[in-house]
Scaffold this motif. Sequence first.
Motif, PDB file in Angstrom:
ATOM      1  N   LEU A 130      84.414  60.444  10.196  1.00 33.24           N
ATOM      2  CA  LEU A 130      85.510  61.205  10.791  1.00 33.24           C
ATOM      3  C   LEU A 130      84.989  62.444  11.516  1.00 33.24           C
ATOM      4  CD1 LEU A 130      88.617  61.450  11.005  1.00 33.24           C
ATOM      5  CD2 LEU A 130      88.554  62.764   8.888  1.00 33.24           C
ATOM      6  N   LEU A 131      84.137  63.206  10.848  1.00 35.51           N
ATOM      7  CA  LEU A 131      83.626  64.445  11.431  1.00 35.51           C
ATOM      8  C   LEU A 131      82.734  64.180  12.640  1.00 35.51           C
ATOM      9  CD1 LEU A 131      82.754  66.485   8.204  1.00 35.51           C
ATOM     10  CD2 LEU A 131      84.738  66.748   9.697  1.00 35.51           C
ATOM     11  N   PHE A 132      81.842  63.218  12.488  1.00 34.24           N
ATOM     12  CA  PHE A 132      80.898  62.982  13.574  1.00 34.24           C
ATOM     13  C   PHE A 132      81.511  62.163  14.706  1.00 34.24           C
ATOM     14  CE2 PHE A 132      77.845  64.138  10.235  1.00 34.24           C
ATOM     15  CZ  PHE A 132      77.117  65.091  10.934  1.00 34.24           C
ATOM     16  N   THR A 133      82.573  61.406  14.420  1.00 30.82           N
ATOM     17  CA  THR A 133      83.304  60.782  15.523  1.00 30.82           C
ATOM     18  C   THR A 133      83.920  61.855  16.402  1.00 30.82           C
ATOM     19  OG1 THR A 133      83.794  58.755  14.300  1.00 30.82           O
ATOM     20  CG2 THR A 133      85.244  59.286  16.133  1.00 30.82           C
ATOM     21  N   CYS A 146      95.534  53.341   4.804  1.00 31.81           N
ATOM     22  CA  CYS A 146      96.172  53.434   3.485  1.00 31.81           C
ATOM     23  C   CYS A 146      95.719  52.309   2.557  1.00 31.81           C
ATOM     24  CB  CYS A 146      97.690  53.405   3.634  1.00 31.81           C
ATOM     25  SG  CYS A 146      98.380  54.864   4.446  1.00 31.81           S
ATOM     26  N   MET A 147      95.342  51.178   3.117  1.00 36.60           N
ATOM     27  CA  MET A 147      94.826  50.070   2.317  1.00 36.60           C
ATOM     28  C   MET A 147      93.346  50.241   1.963  1.00 36.60           C
ATOM     29  SD  MET A 147      97.326  47.947   1.672  1.00 36.60           S
ATOM     30  CE  MET A 147      98.260  49.477   1.440  1.00 36.60           C
ATOM     31  N   GLY A 148      92.728  51.278   2.483  1.00 40.43           N
ATOM     32  CA  GLY A 148      91.341  51.567   2.119  1.00 40.43           C
ATOM     33  C   GLY A 148      90.339  51.358   3.225  1.00 40.43           C
ATOM     34  N   GLY A 149      90.613  50.424   4.132  1.00 35.49           N
ATOM     35  CA  GLY A 149      89.703  50.193   5.241  1.00 35.49           C
ATOM     36  C   GLY A 149      88.386  49.560   4.811  1.00 35.49           C
ATOM     37  N   SER A 150      87.470  49.500   5.750  1.00 34.83           N
ATOM     38  CA  SER A 150      86.195  48.822   5.507  1.00 34.83           C
ATOM     39  C   SER A 150      85.356  49.527   4.450  1.00 34.83           C
ATOM     40  CB  SER A 150      85.405  48.730   6.816  1.00 34.83           C
ATOM     41  OG  SER A 150      85.134  50.019   7.333  1.00 34.83           O
ATOM     42  N   VAL A 151      85.480  50.845   4.337  1.00 36.47           N
ATOM     43  CA  VAL A 151      84.654  51.572   3.370  1.00 36.47           C
ATOM     44  C   VAL A 151      85.028  51.188   1.936  1.00 36.47           C
ATOM     45  CG1 VAL A 151      83.966  53.844   2.551  1.00 36.47           C
ATOM     46  CG2 VAL A 151      84.333  53.471   4.985  1.00 36.47           C
ATOM     47  N   THR A 152      86.324  51.048   1.664  1.00 37.17           N
ATOM     48  CA  THR A 152      86.755  50.612   0.333  1.00 37.17           C
ATOM     49  C   THR A 152      86.286  49.193   0.049  1.00 37.17           C
ATOM     50  OG1 THR A 152      88.694  52.052   0.351  1.00 37.17           O
ATOM     51  CG2 THR A 152      88.761  50.171  -1.130  1.00 37.17           C
ATOM     52  N   ASN A 177      90.836  56.350  15.652  1.00 39.61           N
ATOM     53  CA  ASN A 177      89.941  56.359  14.489  1.00 39.61           C
ATOM     54  C   ASN A 177      90.386  57.384  13.456  1.00 39.61           C
ATOM     55  OD1 ASN A 177      88.038  54.341  15.193  1.00 39.61           O
ATOM     56  ND2 ASN A 177      87.055  55.736  16.631  1.00 39.61           N
ATOM     57  N   LEU A 178      90.840  58.529  13.932  1.00 41.51           N
ATOM     58  CA  LEU A 178      91.287  59.581  13.023  1.00 41.51           C
ATOM     59  C   LEU A 178      92.486  59.129  12.197  1.00 41.51           C
ATOM     60  CD1 LEU A 178      91.064  62.537  12.074  1.00 41.51           C
ATOM     61  CD2 LEU A 178      92.618  63.148  13.943  1.00 41.51           C
ATOM     62  N   SER A 179      93.412  58.416  12.835  1.00 36.97           N
ATOM     63  CA  SER A 179      94.611  57.975  12.119  1.00 36.97           C
ATOM     64  C   SER A 179      94.287  56.986  11.009  1.00 36.97           C
ATOM     65  CB  SER A 179      95.612  57.343  13.099  1.00 36.97           C
ATOM     66  OG  SER A 179      95.086  56.148  13.652  1.00 36.97           O
ATOM     67  N   MET A 180      93.159  56.286  11.126  1.00 35.06           N
ATOM     68  CA  MET A 180      92.763  55.356  10.075  1.00 35.06           C
ATOM     69  C   MET A 180      91.844  56.007   9.050  1.00 35.06           C
ATOM     70  SD  MET A 180      90.862  51.635  10.315  1.00 35.06           S
ATOM     71  CE  MET A 180      89.400  52.291  11.106  1.00 35.06           C
ATOM     72  N   ILE A 219     100.271  52.879  14.261  1.00 36.63           N
ATOM     73  CA  ILE A 219     100.904  52.354  13.041  1.00 36.63           C
ATOM     74  C   ILE A 219      99.955  51.428  12.278  1.00 36.63           C
ATOM     75  CG2 ILE A 219     102.819  50.980  12.134  1.00 36.63           C
ATOM     76  CD1 ILE A 219     104.527  52.047  14.436  1.00 36.63           C
ATOM     77  N   PRO A 220      99.384  50.380  12.916  1.00 34.50           N
ATOM     78  CA  PRO A 220      98.448  49.532  12.153  1.00 34.50           C
ATOM     79  C   PRO A 220      97.178  50.259  11.731  1.00 34.50           C
ATOM     80  CG  PRO A 220      98.475  48.906  14.478  1.00 34.50           C
ATOM     81  CD  PRO A 220      99.633  49.830  14.260  1.00 34.50           C
ATOM     82  N   PHE A 221      96.703  51.204  12.538  1.00 31.76           N
ATOM     83  CA  PHE A 221      95.531  51.974  12.137  1.00 31.76           C
ATOM     84  C   PHE A 221      95.830  52.788  10.880  1.00 31.76           C
ATOM     85  CE2 PHE A 221      93.493  50.825  16.010  1.00 31.76           C
ATOM     86  CZ  PHE A 221      92.157  51.171  15.880  1.00 31.76           C
ATOM     87  N   LEU A 222      96.995  53.408  10.847  1.00 32.19           N
ATOM     88  CA  LEU A 222      97.393  54.193   9.680  1.00 32.19           C
ATOM     89  C   LEU A 222      97.560  53.306   8.451  1.00 32.19           C
ATOM     90  CD1 LEU A 222      98.285  56.985   8.603  1.00 32.19           C
ATOM     91  CD2 LEU A 222     100.618  56.388   9.270  1.00 32.19           C
ATOM     92  N   PHE A 223      98.160  52.136   8.638  1.00 28.98           N
ATOM     93  CA  PHE A 223      98.371  51.222   7.513  1.00 28.98           C
ATOM     94  C   PHE A 223      97.037  50.734   6.950  1.00 28.98           C
ATOM     95  CE2 PHE A 223      99.020  46.966   5.738  1.00 28.98           C
ATOM     96  CZ  PHE A 223     100.013  47.229   4.806  1.00 28.98           C
ATOM     97  N   GLU A 224      96.120  50.367   7.830  1.00 30.66           N
ATOM     98  CA  GLU A 224      94.811  49.911   7.348  1.00 30.66           C
ATOM     99  C   GLU A 224      94.099  51.022   6.585  1.00 30.66           C
ATOM    100  OE1 GLU A 224      90.630  47.846   8.855  1.00 30.66           O
ATOM    101  OE2 GLU A 224      92.070  48.584  10.328  1.00 30.66           O
TER     102      GLU A 224
END
Length: 470
Positions: A417-420, A167-173, A104-107, A160-165
Motif C-alpha cells: 500500500l505504502l510503496f504503491t 474484505c475477504m482478505g485478498g491474495s495476502v490472506t 489498489n488502495l480500495s482493496m 466495489i469489487p476491489f473493496l469486497f475482495e
Amino acid sequence: MEDISETTPILSPTVSAENEEKKEVIVFARQQRAPICTLPIEIAVVLYFLSMSAGMPILSQYVYERTATEFNATAEINVTCSENDTDLDKTIQRNASMKMFWLNLSMMGPSIVATLFYSSYSDSIGRKLPLCLPIFGLAVHYISMFLVTHFSADIRWLYIPFLFEGCMGGSVTFIAAAFSHLSDRTTTEQRSFRIIVMDFCMGFTSALMNLLSGYIIEGLTYSYTFLLLFAISVLCLIYSLVFISETIKRESEAKHKIWKNIKRCFQVFFSEHHRRRKKLLTCLMLVLLCAPVVSRADIITLYFRTRPLCFSRIKIGLFNFGWLISSYAGGITLTALCRDRIGDTGLILVGCLSISLSTLLNAFTTRIVEVVLVVLLSSFVVLPVSMTRSFASKLVDRSDYGSIFAGIGCLQSISFLLFTLAFDGLFAATAGSFKGSVFILQSFMGIVSLFLAVLLIIWSKKAGRLINNP
C-alpha cells in the motif's frame, strides 16, 4: 535448576528431536477427519494464481486504454509513442497510474485488517476459512469486472469489487493460509524447499497467464477474459472446499479468542529472547522492503507501453513471462543446490543483490537487449521474501504459524500500500522527465535489504550455525 536459553534443547537426550517433530506433523494432519480425497495444497495455489495473477496486468492495460479514449486517443495504435503527442503521453500515463493506485488502495486497505483477523484466527479454527474466503472474493471481483467491461460502465464501479475482495482478505490472506497449511504438514528440514516450490508454483502460473494474457485479450476481448478468470477461481474454490484437508482442530473456545489471536500477530515478533527478537524484526524489515519491489506489474506495464520501448500487449506478456520464469526458476534451482551450504540467510543475500542490480538496470532500459539483461539479473528476486518466510517460521512454535504468517502478510499489505503510493506517485510525477526514477528507488531498497541480510548472516554465525534450522 538449569537456565533454558534460546539454544537449549527442550527434548531429553534420549529422544530424537527429528522423530518427535515428524510425529507432531502426523498428529496435526490427523486432528481433523480427512476430506473425500486429500490432495496437495500446491494445486489450489496453482489454480488461484492462474486466476489472480493475470488480473492486475490485464486491468492495467484496460484502464490505460479507457483513459486514452477519454482524451480522444487510442492506445491500440500506441499513440503515446508518437513524437507529436508528448503532452498527451504525460496526461494519459498520469491519469492511468493514479486510477490504478486508488483501485489498489480500495482493496489493500481492508485486506490489512482482514489478514490479521482471518490468518491469526486460523490457529484456533483451522486453515480452510482463510484459504477459501479470498478465493470467493476473487470470484466476485472477476464477475463484477466482466459486467463493467462488457457494458463499458464507468471505471468507478470497480471500487466495489476491489473493496469486497479486500474484505475477504485478498491474495495476502490466501498466501498466509497456504503457507500455514504447508508448515503444519512439514518439518523444518523440508520447509525451505517446499516453500520455494510453492513460490515456484505461484511464479510459473503467473508467468503463464502473463504470457497468454495478450493473446487471450485479442481473442476474447477484455470482458470474456475476466469471465474466464472467474471460471478458474470458481474451480479453485471447489477444489479447496472438497480436497484440501484441515490441519488444525477447532478449539471450543475459539470465538472468545479473536482479540487475543490478533494481538498474537504482533507479540510473536517480540520474543523474550533478544537474539530471536532481533532476527524476527529484521525479517519484517526485509519483507517490508522486498515484497513491493517484486509485485510491480502495473508499473512495468505502464513503463513499457510508452516510449522508448512502446511494447504491445503481446510483448508485455512475453516480458512478464520471461521475468517470472527467470526469477522463480532461478530461485528454486539455487535453493535446491545451495541451501545446505549457505542456508536461508545466504539465499536471502543473493536475492537482495539480484533485486538491487535488476531494478538499477531497469531504470535505464531503452533497448530490447537491456530488457533481456533485466530478465537475467532478476533470476533470484523472489528469494528474499520466500526464504524470510521459511526462516521466520523456524523461529516460532507450531501453534504460532498462523500468527507469524498473518503478521508477515499484514506487513506485505502495508508495504504494498505504502510503496504503491510512492511508486505510482513518483512515476506520474516523473513521466515527462525520467520515468526510471521509480526503479532507482527500488534499487536503493534492494541495497538496504542487502545490508539487513548481512546482519542476519553475522548473527547466525555467532549462534554457531547457518539458518537451515534457526
